[in-house]
Scaffold this active site. Structure first.
Site, PDB file in Angstrom:
ATOM      1  N   PHE A  37      55.545  24.864  29.556  1.00 28.92           N
ATOM      2  CA  PHE A  37      55.802  26.116  30.273  1.00 28.92           C
ATOM      3  C   PHE A  37      55.882  25.833  31.784  1.00 28.92           C
ATOM      4  O   PHE A  37      56.797  26.274  32.472  1.00 28.92           O
ATOM      5  CB  PHE A  37      54.677  27.127  29.974  1.00 28.92           C
ATOM      6  CG  PHE A  37      54.917  28.481  30.575  1.00 28.92           C
ATOM      7  CD1 PHE A  37      55.578  29.473  29.865  1.00 28.92           C
ATOM      8  CD2 PHE A  37      54.491  28.773  31.873  1.00 28.92           C
ATOM      9  CE1 PHE A  37      55.809  30.726  30.427  1.00 28.92           C
ATOM     10  CE2 PHE A  37      54.725  30.014  32.443  1.00 28.92           C
ATOM     11  CZ  PHE A  37      55.383  30.997  31.714  1.00 28.92           C
ATOM     12  N   ASP A  38      54.916  25.066  32.275  1.00 26.41           N
ATOM     13  CA  ASP A  38      54.896  24.761  33.716  1.00 26.41           C
ATOM     14  C   ASP A  38      56.144  24.006  34.159  1.00 26.41           C
ATOM     15  O   ASP A  38      56.647  24.202  35.256  1.00 26.41           O
ATOM     16  CB  ASP A  38      53.647  23.934  34.067  1.00 26.41           C
ATOM     17  CG  ASP A  38      52.410  24.799  34.033  1.00 26.41           C
ATOM     18  OD1 ASP A  38      52.566  26.039  34.047  1.00 26.41           O
ATOM     19  OD2 ASP A  38      51.298  24.244  33.956  1.00 26.41           O
ATOM     20  N   LYS A 115      39.481  53.802  24.373  1.00 24.29           N
ATOM     21  CA  LYS A 115      39.384  54.151  25.797  1.00 24.29           C
ATOM     22  C   LYS A 115      38.933  52.882  26.520  1.00 24.29           C
ATOM     23  O   LYS A 115      37.760  52.512  26.491  1.00 24.29           O
ATOM     24  CB  LYS A 115      38.400  55.287  26.021  1.00 24.29           C
ATOM     25  CG  LYS A 115      38.433  55.784  27.445  1.00 24.29           C
ATOM     26  CD  LYS A 115      37.696  57.088  27.590  1.00 24.29           C
ATOM     27  CE  LYS A 115      37.933  57.719  28.950  1.00 24.29           C
ATOM     28  NZ  LYS A 115      37.549  56.876  30.074  1.00 24.29           N
ATOM     29  N   ARG A 136      45.306  54.626  40.371  1.00 27.02           N
ATOM     30  CA  ARG A 136      45.155  56.067  40.194  1.00 27.02           C
ATOM     31  C   ARG A 136      44.841  56.772  41.524  1.00 27.02           C
ATOM     32  O   ARG A 136      45.357  57.840  41.797  1.00 27.02           O
ATOM     33  CB  ARG A 136      44.031  56.321  39.190  1.00 27.02           C
ATOM     34  CG  ARG A 136      43.813  57.768  38.948  1.00 27.02           C
ATOM     35  CD  ARG A 136      42.944  58.000  37.722  1.00 27.02           C
ATOM     36  NE  ARG A 136      42.794  59.423  37.530  1.00 27.02           N
ATOM     37  CZ  ARG A 136      41.854  60.151  38.107  1.00 27.02           C
ATOM     38  NH1 ARG A 136      40.979  59.575  38.907  1.00 27.02           N
ATOM     39  NH2 ARG A 136      41.784  61.445  37.896  1.00 27.02           N
ATOM     40  N   LYS A 312      33.187  59.706  23.997  1.00 31.19           N
ATOM     41  CA  LYS A 312      32.515  58.517  24.538  1.00 31.19           C
ATOM     42  C   LYS A 312      31.347  58.109  23.656  1.00 31.19           C
ATOM     43  O   LYS A 312      30.604  58.969  23.169  1.00 31.19           O
ATOM     44  CB  LYS A 312      31.982  58.847  25.939  1.00 31.19           C
ATOM     45  CG  LYS A 312      33.079  59.109  26.936  1.00 31.19           C
ATOM     46  CD  LYS A 312      32.874  58.222  28.126  1.00 31.19           C
ATOM     47  CE  LYS A 312      33.605  58.730  29.319  1.00 31.19           C
ATOM     48  NZ  LYS A 312      33.119  58.147  30.542  1.00 31.19           N
ATOM     49  N   CYS A 409       4.279  31.906  46.144  1.00 28.88           N
ATOM     50  CA  CYS A 409       3.522  31.178  47.162  1.00 28.88           C
ATOM     51  C   CYS A 409       2.203  31.860  47.515  1.00 28.88           C
ATOM     52  O   CYS A 409       1.436  31.350  48.329  1.00 28.88           O
ATOM     53  CB  CYS A 409       4.375  30.995  48.426  1.00 28.88           C
ATOM     54  SG  CYS A 409       4.672  32.539  49.280  1.00 28.88           S
TER      55      CYS A 409
HETATM   56  S1  IVH Z   1      45.246  58.859  28.786  1.00 29.53           S
HETATM   57  C1  IVH Z   1      46.268  62.843  30.502  1.00 29.53           C
HETATM   58  N1  IVH Z   1      44.512  56.827  27.301  1.00 29.53           N
HETATM   59  O1  IVH Z   1      40.578  56.974  31.105  1.00 29.53           O
HETATM   60  C2  IVH Z   1      45.833  61.578  29.876  1.00 29.53           C
HETATM   61  N2  IVH Z   1      43.446  57.112  29.386  1.00 29.53           N
HETATM   62  O2  IVH Z   1      39.692  59.812  32.015  1.00 29.53           O
HETATM   63  C3  IVH Z   1      45.366  60.598  30.832  1.00 29.53           C
HETATM   64  N3  IVH Z   1      41.780  55.366  29.878  1.00 29.53           N
HETATM   65  O3  IVH Z   1      41.828  57.090  34.299  1.00 29.53           O
HETATM   66  C4  IVH Z   1      44.816  59.330  30.395  1.00 29.53           C
HETATM   67  N4  IVH Z   1      42.026  54.224  28.026  1.00 29.53           N
HETATM   68  O4  IVH Z   1      42.042  54.898  33.159  1.00 29.53           O
HETATM   69  C5  IVH Z   1      44.330  57.483  28.449  1.00 29.53           C
HETATM   70  N5  IVH Z   1      43.973  55.083  25.865  1.00 29.53           N
HETATM   71  C6  IVH Z   1      43.806  55.723  27.012  1.00 29.53           C
HETATM   72  C7  IVH Z   1      42.881  55.273  27.977  1.00 29.53           C
HETATM   73  C8  IVH Z   1      42.727  56.003  29.150  1.00 29.53           C
HETATM   74  C9  IVH Z   1      41.401  54.301  29.180  1.00 29.53           C
HETATM   75  C10 IVH Z   1      41.243  55.763  31.191  1.00 29.53           C
HETATM   76  C11 IVH Z   1      42.271  55.927  32.237  1.00 29.53           C
HETATM   77  C12 IVH Z   1      42.007  57.231  32.937  1.00 29.53           C
HETATM   78  C13 IVH Z   1      40.739  57.695  32.292  1.00 29.53           C
HETATM   79  C14 IVH Z   1      40.897  59.172  31.947  1.00 29.53           C
END
Ligand code: IVH
Length: 683
Positions: A37-38, A115, A136, A312, A409
């Site tokens: 690759f390099d 997430k 963001r 969460k 100490c």
């Molecule tokens: S959707 C309107 N999908 O979570 C929908 N966000 O609280 C907007 N994030 O700042 C976000 N995984 O950085 C979405 N599968 C996912 C995500 C995700 C992580 C983060 C994202 C955002 C925050 C939203």
């Protein structure tokens, strides 16, 4: 090779490299070796140098970085970057589904995604090329980090497909996989630099680096989770995610379409059980309505979309017993209490210690010996105690009080008023503090003595071979050869053997010898004078030219040096008043370290263009950083001061200069000049 051949070859190599890059970073299935690759990349680099007219902004050669950005441009998002409402409860998810049913009477599907715990990014593509990557920020405006993002292998720089909209934006999460995070922190530890607390901070810190070639070395990764724009291939989220996959983006395999909330709950359970095995951090799952028209009908609240929610996972907790408290003594003498626990499995790892931060935190928990405690492993490396089950405490259990003397100490500890931390004041003979000073002395930005990290200093101190920085220059081959020790890493808990073999010893002695050539400004920084940082040391060294001159200056003279304020000046004076320090300096002098700047060029500052002029530099500048401007002021004979007075000659104003400063300059009739005016003045 003629131009046409070169153009074709560049196209061919670009295509090949993009494909191999995709195989490696997205599919995790390379078909050629790194070496091959390099070689291809080097060939492309050569051709692009020879025929720069064919170098494109989306060329694979851009991935190695190199561009240094002083300040990221603020860019407005075309589509605002929203955040999500979140919940920790399954009942609330059911409520979410019920609310959807009220608006959408026909059938609907959900898309469930991980997430990812990283940094959100918006990637704009025009005619298939990545043109902009923006963080963001506040959701409306973010930082343009395009150069840094281009170094991330799993983000395509060019997308080739026949169904590509002319312009589109991919929403994605940039993150640092566990492996890269551990590697980075190990490296930082070796260089005696502060560690990142978790992969998310590491990703965020990396994206904000000014030098993109450093970002390229951080091994960041990226998952795409959204597609925005006009004329998209599909009118639904899941199908567009499949499209993104086809176009070469990395989309998680764990994304799933669910037909009802029961399937969503099942997905949540499945991900939870696999969560700790993932090679990156997630903090939950995101649930989105699949159909765009249904999303539109559901709309938004003032903050969040009504068509999506995140579930969460609770930080994982474990219950165990506290057996003892250990007290760690840091390099500056700061004491950190650590709870010693009966081993317990939390989030896939065995926890034996937990951070207690300081005496106040311990008092708040009201810890007693053998208490039953709840430990939690959040995103941080070190777990913490979140609660004590007082109901299980024996009636005669003894309360734990913070130690009064240094565990290393024996010196009585001090706590400054208004501060939460206890300190050991014995800076001279307390072993961890000696070690801290030596580690600072040998660190990369100071004397850069390689080969002595990784616990070797500890071995030398324990064998009484060194007591202070000057002793390093007395070390002999025979004293070092054969030393060894098993050392336990505080963070990873791993044990490793430190040994001094022939090659290591030779390397160490050579590095020590070479350090005698290190410039005076770095020697001054290496001495470890409290509060004197790298920049301050540089300024002092340049101003006085030699250590002798600095030692012969009084407090007021030190204060005339730009950047040296009362705190640093006071600390310099007391450093040179200490006999022990003078002895060390004497020894270093005899060892042959640089105690003078290379050539003391006493250019008469009177002849310089800004001679005798005083400047207040304020705001953000287009072409230089504020520090660079201040340096230019000094190099041209001027003086920087921080606040405007009648003695100020010029106010050098950048963008975002405070209104108060502006008002004051006007009141005192002091000319306010721009960066451009200033450059003209000195050129
Ligand atoms: S959707 C309107 N999908 O979570 C929908 N966000 O609280 C907007 N994030 O700042 C976000 N995984 O950085 C979405 N599968 C996912 C995500 C995700 C992580 C983060 C994202 C955002 C925050 C939203």
């Amino acid at each position: 090779m003629d131009k046409n051949q070169a153009r074709l070859k560049i196209e061919e190599l670009t295509h090949k490299l993009n494909k191999h890059n995709y195989n490696y970073y997205v599919l995790d299935d390379p078909v050629i070796s790194d070496y091959e690759f390099d070689q291809l990349l080097k060939e492309l680099e050569r051709l692009e140098q020879q025929f720069p007219e064919f170098t494109r902004a989306d060329s694979p050669t851009q991935r190695v970085g190199g561009q240094v950005i002083k300040k990221f441009k603020t860019v407005r998002h075309k589509y605002p970057m929203l955040s999500l409402g979140n919940t920790y409860s399954k009942e609330e998810l059911q409520d979410f589904d019920n609310r959807i049913k009220k608006t959408i009477s026909e059938s609907y599907s959900y898309v469930c995604e991980l997430k990812f715990d990283g940094i959100a990014i918006g990637l704009t593509y025009k005619n298939g090329s990545l043109t902009q990557a923006v963080t963001r920020g506040d959701g409306v405006e973010g930082d343009d980090v395009t150069h840094n993002v281009k170094t991330i292998g799993s983000i395509p720089l060019r997308v080739v497909a026949n169904d590509l909209p002319e312009e589109f934006e991919v929403r994605a999460e940039i993150f640092m996989p566990h492996k890269s995070f551990i590697q980075l922190n190990e490296e930082k530890q070796k260089n005696n630099e502060p560690l990142f607390a978790n992969p998310r901070n590491a990703a965020s810190g990396s994206l904000k680096l000014q030098d993109s070639s450093l970002v390229a070395r951080r091994n960041l990764d990226c998952f795409a989770y959204g597609l925005l724009g006009e004329n998209l291939p599909h009118q639904s989220h899941f199908e567009n995610l499949q499209k993104l996959k086809e176009w070469g983006f990395k989309v998680s395999k764990l994304t799933r379409k669910c037909e009802n909330i029961e399937e969503v709950l099942k997905y949540i359970g499945e991900v939870e059980s696999q969560r700790t095995k993932l090679p990156y951090d997630i903090d939950g799952v995101v649930i989105k309505i699949n159909d765009y028209r249904q999303q539109e009908r559901l709309g938004f609240t003032s903050k969040f979309p009504r068509w999506a929610i995140s579930y969460k996972y609770k930080a994982e907790q474990g219950v165990t017993r506290l057996t003892d408290i250990a007290y760690q003594v840091g390099r500056t003498g700061a004491i950190t209490p650590v709870a010693i626990l009966e081993p317990v499995l939390v989030a896939g790892t065995t926890v034996k210690r937990a951070s207690l931060y300081n005496a106040d935190k311990m008092e708040e928990l009201d810890l007693h010996y053998f208490d039953t405690v709840f430990v939690e492993k959040g995103g941080e490396i070190i777990p913490k105690i979140v609660e004590v089950d007082t109901g299980l405490r024996q009636s005669d259990a003894k309360k734990i009080f913070f130690v009064s003397n240094c565990p290393e100490c024996g010196t009585k500890l001090q706590r400054n008023e208004g501060e939460a931390i206890h300190y050991c004041p014995n800076t001279e003979t307390c072993p961890p503090q000696i070690q801290g000073k030596i580690e600072h002395f040998i660190s990369r930005k100071a004397m850069n003595i390689e080969g002595l990290g990784e616990g070797r200093i500890e071995v030398l101190i324990q064998n009484k071979l060194i007591e202070n920085i000057a002793d390093l220059y007395d070390l002999k081959y025979e004293q070092l050869l054969g030393l060894e020790k098993i050392i336990r890493d505080e963070i990873t808990g791993k044990e490793k053997k430190i040994s001094f073999r022939e090659k290591t010893v030779n390397n160490i002695l050579t590095a020590i010898e070479n350090s005698k050539k290190v410039t005076f400004e770095r020697v001054l920084f290496a001495l470890g004078i409290r509060h004197l940082g790298e920049t301050g040391a540089k300024k002092l060294a340049r101003h006085f030219g030699s250590l002798e001159n600095i030692m012969n200056s009084n407090y007021d003279e030190l204060l005339t040096v730009p950047e040296i304020g009362d705190r640093i000046a006071g600390s310099i004076v007391s450093f040179f008043e200490d006999n022990k320090n003078l002895q060390i300096i004497d020894k270093l002098h005899h060892a042959g370290l640089q105690f003078e700047t290379e050539s003391i060029t006493i250019t008469s500052s009177e002849n310089l263009p800004l001679a005798g002029k005083t400047f207040v530099v304020s705001g953000v500048f287009e072409k230089h950083s504020r520090d660079q401007i201040k340096q230019l002021v000094e190099e041209n004979g001027g003086k920087n001061v921080s606040s405007i007075s009648s003695k100020t000659d010029f106010v050098l104003a950048g963008e975002k200069m405070g209104p108060e400063k502006k008002k004051k300059a006007e009141q005192l009739n002091i000319p306010v000049i721009s960066e451009k005016d200033f450059i003209e003045m000195i050129s």
